[in-house]
Enzyme design. Structure first.
Site, mmCIF file in Angstrom:
data_model
loop_
_atom_site.group_PDB
_atom_site.id
_atom_site.type_symbol
_atom_site.label_atom_id
_atom_site.label_comp_id
_atom_site.label_asym_id
_atom_site.label_seq_id
_atom_site.Cartn_x
_atom_site.Cartn_y
_atom_site.Cartn_z
ATOM 1 N N HIS A 31 -1.500 -2.855 -5.075
ATOM 2 C CA HIS A 31 -2.193 -2.090 -4.531
ATOM 3 C C HIS A 31 -1.750 -0.826 -4.797
ATOM 4 O O HIS A 31 -2.347 0.279 -4.146
ATOM 5 C CB HIS A 31 -2.501 -2.341 -3.061
ATOM 6 C CG HIS A 31 -3.284 -3.544 -2.813
ATOM 7 N ND1 HIS A 31 -3.031 -4.356 -1.450
ATOM 8 C CD2 HIS A 31 -3.959 -4.242 -3.679
ATOM 9 C CE1 HIS A 31 -4.090 -5.283 -1.454
ATOM 10 N NE2 HIS A 31 -4.554 -5.143 -2.738
ATOM 11 N N CYS A 66 -5.949 21.349 -16.158
ATOM 12 C CA CYS A 66 -6.923 20.575 -15.718
ATOM 13 C C CYS A 66 -7.399 21.043 -14.064
ATOM 14 O O CYS A 66 -8.573 21.239 -14.049
ATOM 15 C CB CYS A 66 -6.301 19.298 -15.584
ATOM 16 S SG CYS A 66 -7.492 18.123 -14.823
HETATM 17 C C1 BJW Z 1 5.081 -9.693 10.152
HETATM 18 C C2 BJW Z 1 6.004 -8.966 10.862
HETATM 19 C C3 BJW Z 1 7.086 -9.136 10.693
HETATM 20 C C4 BJW Z 1 3.839 -8.068 11.496
HETATM 21 N N1 BJW Z 1 7.498 -10.164 10.124
HETATM 22 N N2 BJW Z 1 5.248 -10.757 9.601
HETATM 23 C C5 BJW Z 1 -14.020 -11.782 -1.102
HETATM 24 C C6 BJW Z 1 -14.381 -12.263 0.176
HETATM 25 C C7 BJW Z 1 -14.400 -11.305 1.156
HETATM 26 C C8 BJW Z 1 -14.389 -9.886 0.803
HETATM 27 C C9 BJW Z 1 -14.045 -9.485 -0.544
HETATM 28 C C10 BJW Z 1 -13.849 -10.478 -1.371
HETATM 29 N N3 BJW Z 1 -13.377 -10.092 -2.613
HETATM 30 C C11 BJW Z 1 -13.538 -8.573 -2.462
HETATM 31 C C12 BJW Z 1 -13.667 -8.169 -1.248
HETATM 32 C C13 BJW Z 1 -13.878 -6.976 -0.555
HETATM 33 C C14 BJW Z 1 -12.444 -6.401 -0.053
HETATM 34 C C15 BJW Z 1 -11.808 -7.275 0.886
HETATM 35 O O1 BJW Z 1 -11.063 -8.195 0.751
HETATM 36 N N4 BJW Z 1 -12.269 -7.060 2.343
HETATM 37 C C16 BJW Z 1 -11.760 -7.807 3.202
HETATM 38 C C17 BJW Z 1 -11.505 -6.899 4.346
HETATM 39 C C18 BJW Z 1 -12.689 -9.000 3.500
HETATM 40 N N5 BJW Z 1 -11.418 -6.382 -1.363
HETATM 41 C C19 BJW Z 1 -11.430 -5.249 -2.167
HETATM 42 O O2 BJW Z 1 -12.422 -4.573 -1.912
HETATM 43 C C20 BJW Z 1 -10.394 -5.338 -3.354
HETATM 44 N N6 BJW Z 1 -11.099 -5.136 -4.341
HETATM 45 C C21 BJW Z 1 -11.751 -5.976 -5.060
HETATM 46 O O3 BJW Z 1 -11.881 -7.298 -4.779
HETATM 47 O O4 BJW Z 1 -12.337 -5.594 -6.214
HETATM 48 C C22 BJW Z 1 -13.331 -6.527 -6.823
HETATM 49 C C23 BJW Z 1 -14.761 -6.197 -6.124
HETATM 50 C C24 BJW Z 1 -15.089 -4.996 -5.990
HETATM 51 C C25 BJW Z 1 -16.438 -4.896 -5.161
HETATM 52 C C26 BJW Z 1 -17.008 -5.978 -4.616
HETATM 53 C C27 BJW Z 1 -16.364 -7.266 -4.748
HETATM 54 C C28 BJW Z 1 -15.256 -7.494 -5.324
HETATM 55 C C29 BJW Z 1 -9.386 -4.420 -3.261
HETATM 56 C C30 BJW Z 1 -8.717 -4.191 -1.886
HETATM 57 C C31 BJW Z 1 -7.719 -2.872 -1.728
HETATM 58 C C32 BJW Z 1 -7.078 -3.026 -0.285
HETATM 59 N N7 BJW Z 1 -6.507 -1.841 -0.299
HETATM 60 C C33 BJW Z 1 -5.775 -1.547 1.112
HETATM 61 C C34 BJW Z 1 -5.051 -0.030 0.842
HETATM 62 C C35 BJW Z 1 -4.191 0.195 -0.034
HETATM 63 C C36 BJW Z 1 -3.653 1.413 -0.147
HETATM 64 C C37 BJW Z 1 -2.701 1.948 1.191
HETATM 65 O O5 BJW Z 1 -1.741 1.632 1.235
HETATM 66 O O6 BJW Z 1 -3.498 2.567 1.896
HETATM 67 O O7 BJW Z 1 -4.315 -2.553 0.771
HETATM 68 S S1 BJW Z 1 -6.303 -2.031 2.617
HETATM 69 C C38 BJW Z 1 -4.661 -2.551 3.168
HETATM 70 O O8 BJW Z 1 -5.033 -4.289 3.249
HETATM 71 C C39 BJW Z 1 -3.657 -2.352 2.112
HETATM 72 C C40 BJW Z 1 -2.981 -3.816 2.403
HETATM 73 O O9 BJW Z 1 -2.284 -4.087 1.074
HETATM 74 C C41 BJW Z 1 -4.080 -4.944 2.463
HETATM 75 C C42 BJW Z 1 -3.594 -5.882 2.973
HETATM 76 O O10 BJW Z 1 -2.960 -5.790 4.284
HETATM 77 P P1 BJW Z 1 -1.868 -6.608 4.601
HETATM 78 O O11 BJW Z 1 -0.751 -6.131 3.797
HETATM 79 O O12 BJW Z 1 -1.829 -8.272 4.918
HETATM 80 O O13 BJW Z 1 -1.404 -6.007 6.112
HETATM 81 P P2 BJW Z 1 -2.087 -6.428 7.718
HETATM 82 O O14 BJW Z 1 -1.767 -5.276 8.517
HETATM 83 O O15 BJW Z 1 -3.406 -6.959 7.433
HETATM 84 O O16 BJW Z 1 -1.145 -7.648 7.921
HETATM 85 C C43 BJW Z 1 0.141 -7.763 8.306
HETATM 86 C C44 BJW Z 1 0.601 -9.029 8.628
HETATM 87 O O17 BJW Z 1 1.970 -8.976 8.795
HETATM 88 C C45 BJW Z 1 0.115 -9.830 9.770
HETATM 89 O O18 BJW Z 1 -0.216 -11.011 9.415
HETATM 90 C C46 BJW Z 1 1.242 -9.680 10.773
HETATM 91 O O19 BJW Z 1 1.355 -10.900 11.687
HETATM 92 C C47 BJW Z 1 2.151 -9.808 10.043
HETATM 93 N N8 BJW Z 1 3.620 -9.007 10.479
HETATM 94 N N9 BJW Z 1 5.020 -7.752 11.594
HETATM 95 C C48 BJW Z 1 6.754 -10.888 9.454
HETATM 96 N N10 BJW Z 1 8.205 -8.407 11.394
HETATM 97 ZN ZN ZN Z 2 -6.156 16.231 -14.164
#
Ligand code: BJW
Ligand code: ZN
Length: 271
Positions: free
Chosen positions: A127, A181
């Site tokens: 990401h 740029c």
């Molecule tokens: C602990 C703990 C401890 C706490 N010990 N555990 C198929 C189906 C449905 C939707 C889609 C699909 N394909 C694509 C989509 C759309 C979308 C998507 O997935 N949406 C969903 C919300 C449904 N995906 C995209 O758009 C992706 N692109 C893509 O698929 O392109 C092709 C395409 C394009 C257009 C249409 C269709 C397809 C791109 C996704 C990019 C995500 N970007 C972000 C921001 C990054 C930049 C930044 O840092 O700001 O990435 S969003 C955010 O979520 C960030 C994270 O990496 C990501 C995941 O979150 P993560 O890391 O899992 O964090 P949390 O907070 O959700 O969870 C924390 C976990 O830790 C919890 O479970 C806690 O319990 C646990 N925890 N403390 C152990 N101490």
């Molecule tokens: Zn530039």
């Protein structure tokens, strides 16, 4: 039912001792114990917005100042944090196994720098990075750890719900320094609706096909495509172990589930 949710660590340890290529998929939970907020906790809004409202191309083109305030806040926060016991256990495991001819790859959704700081070498950042910028005009990518990233963002980005947007004019936001740029810079991260770097995705696929053990650590497994990496590996019959403080929509696909803070469970699992 905790009996079903909490697997037998000694069973996992047997599988771990035989594994030669281990893929570790991490999410924001791996950095939680470093004091980096996760995305989907109960109180995890920035002002009144959630990640979907800010980490999108539409939000950036409509309100670049607000999106930059959000990223400025997260950059400053991440710059001041240290790797947790979980990051360190992963990095130490990679170094130890390497001497035995075994490999560890970290496939991380985190955009902070903490896996690298902990010493992980084989790291795929799917990401992007908070500490890199990309020019929207010329596409130039640069490492950028400046604090603040530009004068106008100094002391901006406070997360409290009652703080008003700084409404920084677009020419005072971070700008490209390549030749003449001067294009607008954006954080070099993957926003919702954007695709991951195809070179990185190819490497991820190679690792998914060759690993013989997978750990899924601190991710809610709701953001795609990362959410399907673990289940895809499990569908090959490879053991997958989830380390999370909670169950997730993907828990049922996995062989092991270790419920608790990964800073406690991972050092035991990977010792
Ligand atoms: C602990 C703990 C401890 C706490 N010990 N555990 C198929 C189906 C449905 C939707 C889609 C699909 N394909 C694509 C989509 C759309 C979308 C998507 O997935 N949406 C969903 C919300 C449904 N995906 C995209 O758009 C992706 N692109 C893509 O698929 O392109 C092709 C395409 C394009 C257009 C249409 C269709 C397809 C791109 C996704 C990019 C995500 N970007 C972000 C921001 C990054 C930049 C930044 O840092 O700001 O990435 S969003 C955010 O979520 C960030 C994270 O990496 C990501 C995941 O979150 P993560 O890391 O899992 O964090 P949390 O907070 O959700 O969870 C924390 C976990 O830790 C919890 O479970 C806690 O319990 C646990 N925890 N403390 C152990 N101490
Ligand atoms: Zn530039």
């Amino acid at each position: 039912d905790t009996a079903r949710q909490v697997s037998d660590m000694s069973e996992f340890r047997k599988v771990f001792s035989k594994a030669k290529h281990i893929a570790i998929i991490t999410g924001a939970g791996v950095s939680a114990e470093s004091g980096v907020p996760t995305f989907r906790g109960e109180h995890e809004k920035w002002r009144k917005w959630q990640s979907q409202d800010l980490a999108s191309p539409e939000a950036f083109s409509r309100t670049p100042s607000r999106v930059w305030e959000f990223y400025h806040y997260r950059r400053e926060l991440a710059l001041n944090r240290k790797p947790s016991a979980a990051h360190l256990a992963i990095a130490e495991c990679e170094a130890r196994l390497k001497k035995q001819g075994r490999s560890v790859v970290v496939i991380t959704q985190c955009t902070d720098d903490l896996h690298r700081q902990a010493g992980s070498k084989h790291l795929l950042k799917i990401h992007g990075s908070l500490m890199e910028t990309r020019c929207v005009s010329c596409g130039h990518v640069a490492v950028n750890k400046r604090s603040p990233i530009c004068a106008a963002l100094k002391d901006k980005g406070a997360p409290d719900a009652d703080v008003a947007d700084a409404q920084i004019p677009v020419d005072k936001l971070p700008r490209c320094g390549e030749r003449d740029c001067r294009g607008l810079l954006r954080p070099n991260v993957v926003f919702f609706g954007e695709t991951m770097d195809s070179h990185i995705l190819t490497k991820v696929e190679e690792q998914m096909e060759t690993c013989d053990l997978c750990l899924v650590v601190g991710t809610s497994s709701i953001v795609y495509p990362a959410a399907m990496f673990g289940p895809q590996i499990a569908s090959r019959g490879v053991p997958v172990a989830e380390f999370n403080t909670n169950t997730t929509p993907k828990t049922e696909y996995f062989t092991f589930h270790f419920q608790g803070p990964c800073g406690t469970t991972l050092p035991q699992a990977l010792a």
